[in-house]
Design an enzyme around this catalytic site. Structure first.
Site, short mmCIF file in Angstrom:
data_model
loop_
_atom_site.label_atom_id
_atom_site.label_comp_id
_atom_site.label_asym_id
_atom_site.label_seq_id
_atom_site.Cartn_x
_atom_site.Cartn_y
_atom_site.Cartn_z
N HIS A 195 0.20 -10.10 88.76
CA HIS A 195 -0.19 -9.90 87.36
C HIS A 195 -1.68 -9.67 87.22
CE1 HIS A 195 3.50 -11.78 85.26
NE2 HIS A 195 3.56 -10.48 85.29
N GLU A 425 13.66 5.79 95.73
CA GLU A 425 12.69 4.79 96.17
C GLU A 425 13.24 3.91 97.29
OE1 GLU A 425 11.41 2.25 92.95
OE2 GLU A 425 13.38 2.24 92.04
N ASP A 449 7.98 1.56 96.42
CA ASP A 449 9.12 0.95 97.10
C ASP A 449 9.56 1.80 98.29
OD1 ASP A 449 9.68 -1.53 95.83
OD2 ASP A 449 10.18 -0.39 94.04
N CYS A 496 6.21 8.96 90.78
CA CYS A 496 5.65 8.03 89.80
C CYS A 496 5.11 6.76 90.46
CB CYS A 496 6.66 7.70 88.72
SG CYS A 496 8.10 6.83 89.33
C1 PEP Z 1 7.75 2.59 92.76
O1 PEP Z 1 8.47 1.80 93.38
O2 PEP Z 1 7.03 3.45 93.30
C2 PEP Z 1 7.70 2.55 91.29
C3 PEP Z 1 7.09 3.48 90.61
O3 PEP Z 1 8.27 1.49 90.65
P1 PEP Z 1 7.65 0.00 90.64
O4 PEP Z 1 6.23 0.10 91.12
O5 PEP Z 1 7.75 -0.46 89.24
O6 PEP Z 1 8.56 -0.70 91.59
MG MG Z 2 9.98 0.66 92.39
#
Ligand code: PEP
Ligand code: MG
Length: 564
Positions: A195, A425, A449, A496
């Site tokens: 966080h 992912e 991920d 993303c």
């Molecule tokens: C990712 O896993 O790249 C992603 C965008 O989702 P998060 O970071 O929320 O797991």
């Molecule tokens: Mg993710």
């Protein structure tokens, strides 16, 4: 005074120069002493008073924020802290320990904290496991009250030139950055997805975490340079180093001001390739930052943050209002709402994201109905995280059809042609992408991920962060395979994950064929600047060579060539 450097993880870029202010780590100062039987009741009451005072403190922080311009995540963090404080395991059990062991309140509380911390350690879900830090922060607040030193961080005079150095900082402590304008901060602990890291990024204050012994090695008032971009802290820099960093800092300031001019400029490469740059947001309140930085859409709305901001689950109406606010705020530009990506109950370990949603159809239907209702007010898309198999995609699509049916029956308007996408992912998804392409309208690669699962490297554990490598040949191949397959099937694909916001990787991603990148709003303009100075036709042959390369050194050299 000797000069030395410390290495950590820069979670928020830029350079801060200032004097160290050490933030006390109350836990280390807890004494253990016996309480006579006759005074047990008074000791229990002392504990209860401290808990009550912290309740008031959290409430005060909460109301000070509402209506202010503090990032929306803070509300969620404070609510989590409030819940932890009011849980009987923290507010009641220590009373029993005081009575049974006849010990002082501080000692009873610290013991109970250790029990809870151990339980958190056992949790498989990385996000929930990291909440152990929240328990520690709450306990520290109570300890400070007990020790008669209220207030987490005393505001110093020349705070623009002050760098806070702590063993760990809670997001509630970091709130004060907004009011007090500290120059930066440095902590011993913390992973990239903690966080504290999330908050640091949203405040755009240079910060380095996981610097291990920083708190012990640095003395009060020593001069520090935090270089968040290069993950380094320099303690007692000599004159020439200081001068060099001051120069760099000035240059960065000028660059930031220049970047602002790019806000409304379309992101088109030198050879005329149009790139869409979208923003990642956590809560509706982040929309302003996305718009200020010229986002042409929301590529990832991490909806699970709405679920954190409370005791129970948000109702359909509350979710609808949040999604609608973003849909309307983007005025017809795409808003990609990712469904709940978190195992809500720590008991069901391993059942996160869409697996959890499919196991809890009522909760999932509520969210899907809320998203569908919001789709009437803008250009909303649904994004499903952590998909692995064709069966999961079919089940999810069935649920969406079911949600649509219930709305139709009730005469509630929604966009019947709403696009549904999936995240790539997990390596299995990239390797078996055909069922994704056949069933979904668009794809988004979650590199955070994807890298973690491909390389078996826990993304929040600083002990293995040196192995977390976006340029690993296996990662590049999975990316390339996914993009090529999506192109052949004429399905749009984006990235993303954090890779999308790294300027050093922009040309690589464009050369791999990506035309849509979604990132934290703070990175949008620098990535746009890189797009504007890129010629895809000349990047592509270098990237093609990278795709065939297995040698890490040669890969790094090719990346340098790409960025030259
Ligand atoms: C990712 O896993 O790249 C992603 C965008 O989702 P998060 O970071 O929320 O797991
Ligand atoms: Mg993710």
């Amino acid at each position: 005074m000797a000069s030395f450097a410390l290495h950590g993880i820069g979670v928020s870029g830029g350079i801060a120069i200032g004097r160290a202010q050490l933030v006390s780590h109350a836990m280390l100062e807890v004494a253990h002493y016996a309480i006579p039987q006759a005074k047990i009741e008074a000791e229990v009451a002392r504990f209860a008073t401290a808990v009550h005072e912290v309740q008031l403190e959290l409430e005060g922080l909460h109301s000070a924020m509402t209506g202010g311009d503090a990032p929306a995540e803070f509300g969620a963090f404070l609510d989590v802290h409030w819940m932890i404080l009011n849980d009987p395991t923290l507010s009641d059990v220590p009373k029993k320990i005081i009575a049974e062991q006849r010990c002082n309140a501080e000692w009873a509380l610290t013991q109970q904290m250790n029990v809870l911390a151990e339980q958190f350690e056992q949790i498989e879900d990385e996000y929930l496991r990291e909440r152990k830090a929240d328990v520690v922060h709450v306990v520290e607040r109570v300890l400070k009250r007990l020790l008669g030193r209220p207030g987490a961080v005393a505001p110093p005079g020349a705070e623009q030139h002050t760098i806070l150095v702590a063993h760990d900082l809670s997001p509630a402590d970091v709130i004060q950055f907004k009011q007090h304008r500290y120059a930066g901060f440095l902590t011993d602990l913390g992973g990239i997805t903690s966080h504290t890291a999330i908050v640091a990024r949203s405040l755009a204050v240079p910060a380095v975490v996981a610097a291990h012994n920083a708190r012990a090695l640095i003395r009060e008032n020593e001069l520090l340079i935090i270089d968040g971009t290069n993950h380094v802290v320099i303690v007692n820099p000599d004159k020439s180093v200081l001068a060099e960093y001051r120069l760099k800092q000035g240059e960065l300031g000028l660059e930031r001001a220049k970047l602002k001019r790019l806000k409304t400029k379309p992101a088109t490469t030198i050879d005329g390739v149009e790139i869409e740059l979208f923003a990642n947001i956590e809560l509706p309140g982040d929309l302003a930052q996305a718009l200020e930085n010229g986002a042409s859409g929301i590529g990832l709305f991490r909806s699970e943050f709405l679920f954190l901001n409370r005791d129970g689950l948000p109702s359909e109406d509350e979710q609808f209002e949040a999604y609608r606010a973003v849909a309307e705020g983007m005025h017809g530009k795409p808003v990609t709402i990712r469904t709940f990506d978190l195992g809500a109950d720590k008991q069901i370990s391993g059942l996160g994201a869409v697996r959890f949603c499919l196991a809890e159809p009522r909760l999932f239907l509520t969210q899907l109905r809320a998203i569908l209702r919001a789709s009437h007010y803008g250009n909303v898309r649904i994004l499903i995280p952590m998909l692995v198999s064709a069966a999961e995609i079919s089940q999810t699509l069935d649920m969406i059809a079911q949600a649509k049916e219930t709305l139709r029956e009730q005469g509630v308007p929604f966009d019947s042609g709403i696009k549904v996408g999936g995240m790539i992912e997990i390596p299995a998804a990239a390797l078996a992408i055909s069922s994704f392409l056949a069933k979904l309208d668009f794809l988004s690669i979650g590199t955070n991920d994807l890298i973690q699962y491909t390389l078996a490297v826990d993304r929040s554990d600083d002990a293995v962060s040196h192995l977390y490598d976006p340029l690993h040949p296996a990662v590049l191949r999975l990316l390339a395979m996914s993009i090529d397959a999506a192109d052949r099937a004429k399905v749009s694909i984006a990235v993303c994950g954090e890779m999308a916001g790294e300027v050093a990787l922009t040309r690589l991603l464009l050369g791999l064929g990506l035309r849509n990148l979604s990132m934290h709003p703070a990175h949008l303009l620098s990535v746009k600047q890189r797009v504007l100075t890129t010629e895809v036709a000349s990047a592509k042959p270098v990237v093609d060579r990278m795709r065939r390369q297995d040698d890490p050194q040669k890969l790094a050299a090719l990346l340098d060539k790409l960025n030259a």
